[in-house]
Design an enzyme around this catalytic site. Sequence first.
Site, PDB file in Angstrom:
ATOM      1  N   ARG A   1       0.829  -1.204   0.000  1.00 32.30           N
ATOM      2  CA  ARG A   1       0.000   0.000   0.000  1.00 32.30           C
ATOM      3  C   ARG A   1       0.870   1.265   0.000  1.00 32.30           C
ATOM      4  O   ARG A   1       2.097   1.207  -0.156  1.00 32.30           O
ATOM      5  CB  ARG A   1      -0.956  -0.010   1.185  1.00 32.30           C
ATOM      6  N   ASP A   2       0.239   2.399   0.220  1.00 29.65           N
ATOM      7  CA  ASP A   2       0.933   3.688   0.177  1.00 29.65           C
ATOM      8  C   ASP A   2       1.660   3.969   1.492  1.00 29.65           C
ATOM      9  O   ASP A   2       1.407   4.952   2.168  1.00 29.65           O
ATOM     10  CB  ASP A   2      -0.062   4.815  -0.136  1.00 29.65           C
ATOM     11  N   GLU A   3       2.604   3.075   1.826  1.00 27.48           N
ATOM     12  CA  GLU A   3       3.345   3.219   3.076  1.00 27.48           C
ATOM     13  C   GLU A   3       4.757   2.683   2.866  1.00 27.48           C
ATOM     14  O   GLU A   3       5.644   3.431   2.494  1.00 27.48           O
ATOM     15  CB  GLU A   3       2.601   2.496   4.210  1.00 27.48           C
TER      16      GLU A   3
ATOM     17  N   ASP B   1       7.328  -2.413  14.742  1.00 29.70           N
ATOM     18  CA  ASP B   1       7.221  -3.700  14.063  1.00 29.70           C
ATOM     19  C   ASP B   1       8.552  -4.445  14.128  1.00 29.70           C
ATOM     20  O   ASP B   1       8.609  -5.639  14.423  1.00 29.70           O
ATOM     21  CB  ASP B   1       6.834  -3.511  12.596  1.00 29.70           C
TER      22      ASP B   1
ATOM     23  N   GLU C   1      -1.780  -8.164   8.811  1.00 27.62           N
ATOM     24  CA  GLU C   1      -1.608  -7.040   9.729  1.00 27.62           C
ATOM     25  C   GLU C   1      -2.568  -7.152  10.912  1.00 27.62           C
ATOM     26  O   GLU C   1      -2.215  -6.811  12.045  1.00 27.62           O
ATOM     27  CB  GLU C   1      -1.857  -5.728   8.993  1.00 27.62           C
TER      28      GLU C   1
ATOM     29  N   HIS D   1       2.196  -8.383   6.665  1.00 29.97           N
ATOM     30  CA  HIS D   1       2.827  -7.707   7.793  1.00 29.97           C
ATOM     31  C   HIS D   1       3.504  -8.782   8.632  1.00 29.97           C
ATOM     32  O   HIS D   1       2.866  -9.767   8.993  1.00 29.97           O
ATOM     33  CB  HIS D   1       1.756  -7.019   8.652  1.00 29.97           C
TER      34      HIS D   1
END
Length: 703
Positions: free
Chosen positions: A282-284, A291, A552, A569
């Site tokens: 995604r946009d990250e 994490d 995630e 994730h």
Amino acid sequence: RVQYQVYDVTEMLDKGVNTAGIMLGNMWWSSGLGWNGAAVYSEGPLRAMMQLRVEYTNGKTEIFTTDQSWKGQLSPVTDNSIYHGETYDARLEIPMWAQPGLQDEKWYNVDKIPMENIAVSAALGPPIRINEELEAQKITEVKPGIFVYDFGTNLVGAERLKVSGNNGDTVVMKFAELLHDDGTVAQENLRSAKATDRYILKGDSSEVWEPSFTYHGYRYVQVEGFPGTPEKENLVALRFYSDAPESGHFESSNTLLNKVWQNTLNGQKGNMMSVPTDCPQRDERLGWMGDAQIFAPTACYNMNMMGFFEKWMRDITDSQDKSGYVYDVNPAIVVDGPAKAGWGDAVTVVPWVVYNFYHDKRILSDNYDGMKAWVDYMKQKSTGYIYRWSEKPGDWEGYGDWISVEKSPTAPISAAYYYHSTRILAKTAAILGKDDDRMYYDMLADSIAVAFREKFFETGKQNYPGETQTANLIPLAFGLTPDSLQPVIAKNIEKDVVDRGYHPTTGFLGTPLLLPILSEYGYNQVAYQTAVGTDYPSWGYMINKGATTMWELWNSDSEPPEGMNSRNHFALGSVVEWYYGYLAGIRPADPGFKKAIIAPMPPKGLEHVEARLQTLHGVLSSSWERTDDSFSLIVTIPANTTAMVNIPNLFPGGFTLTETGREIVKNGKAADTSKYISLDNIDAQSISLNVAAGTYNFKLTKI
């Protein structure tokens, strides 16, 4: 800071004239990062620097560098972004653009760009490489002329397109982790990331293309505009990641455990892009600290992470604020201000984990000032030895136990991590011979512990605020719980897990602690039943829903996809530390496994576990099988190391312990030990042996 790479290009040279060419693209430098797509590391246009060192056979050396004699031209890459994809117009290709004889009259002169504020350094971590090529498992024509490739697993990388068609034909490739009900790709969970590549044909008989300046997290690729009907060879998935060697392996008689381990490894690889990203699709795709710090032990079991984390720690300390605080994301971008509790503490936790796995003092000494500055910042902001991320009571206190099923109060988490980082700093000071610092920070940690107990332990309830699994796990795991109360707090955790049907309610911070704490305090069977659960929330729930990487969220399948909902994730995969360290029992007794612990904890219902770890000294392995009447354990201890082997006392009513058929313990006493094996202790839990290097086959038999 810009890292340079070094290559031996001798074999690429021809006799006579040679030419060097460089193609530039955005990538992280100027793609636009974050959910608003506005943040960039760049200052000004794309740029490059090259130095070619030539050593002639007569001993002469000559250096060729990039300077203003170079020329530039627009490339066929007409658009590129790590989020949105790449567009390549093959009609704009310039034949022989990087070969001798190029007619460069229409090329423009390049500018010299100042570099006063850029540190140029050799690359520290492993390079990002294409490590696997995957063929599609299935191709489906979901609508006329629209085909979806299913590669069978969630992966990270790019693609190789092979196509023949007419000049101007455009092949559009859309990438996704999910499908809509009609079989088309579902990109809603990518948020603003378009994840679309376009290739415009020049019309040759066969054209082969790979994007250069983007990458995607995906399982499915939707192909539109392909001339004809595509076959498997027309689109191949290229999986790439920072090429740290795989160092660990785990397998067992339980297929669910094996799948969780494999999913975790897949997710780890996909999020190793020079920094440990949160997610790849995604946009990250940012270097989130929380994490990484909770996953660091699992990461080091699975792969050799020494160089990778050494590089990322430099990113963290490069970005550190002059006041001492570090950022949530490193290299710092998008998220401003002091890092939240459990996120900023990666600056102390990650070097400590790396030191324990690889016995490399350098990562401690290189980052000591940064570790100290972070602890000193928290001390400055604390009141009565209690650190709170927010200086205004009642304000938002940070991420807390992120994505947990049951929310835990965040104020105790801030205070506990302040203690945790301070105690790590004191240990680090001792190792580095900084005795004054060691004494000071040990005393500070003691004061924090007293203040924490007074403020947060609820004597009447015999619990910590919130009474959740994580609320009790963190102080118990960090050493904030007094010895006399540890069994009580462990029982609280066990009871909560059992009362919830053997389910975790933890998030990022609590998950890596849950099963180890249960096993440490005598609840190994509860830990195992929790590990193999299949209904929500559990790791098995993800597996049964078709996950091939860790999610995630515990319930990514039921949460709206367009929000914060990644299917790749690694954080919840931190459970794998328990697989290696408790099921197989492989743990370091001394840093770098110079002395190891092999202490398997076999639960009922699990018949076999095998794990191995490539340490700096060699392969360390543990393999056991269990029956009703016996327990067999084969261990390998590398040369020039030793191990404490703890064999579980499964038959306290009477047993015989042999090694390759030779009795070494009988009726509770040493029978025939040697300089290679010596009996250390026998109690109700285990038979402890000191073992020299070698391979041993132990068998515990019920009498």
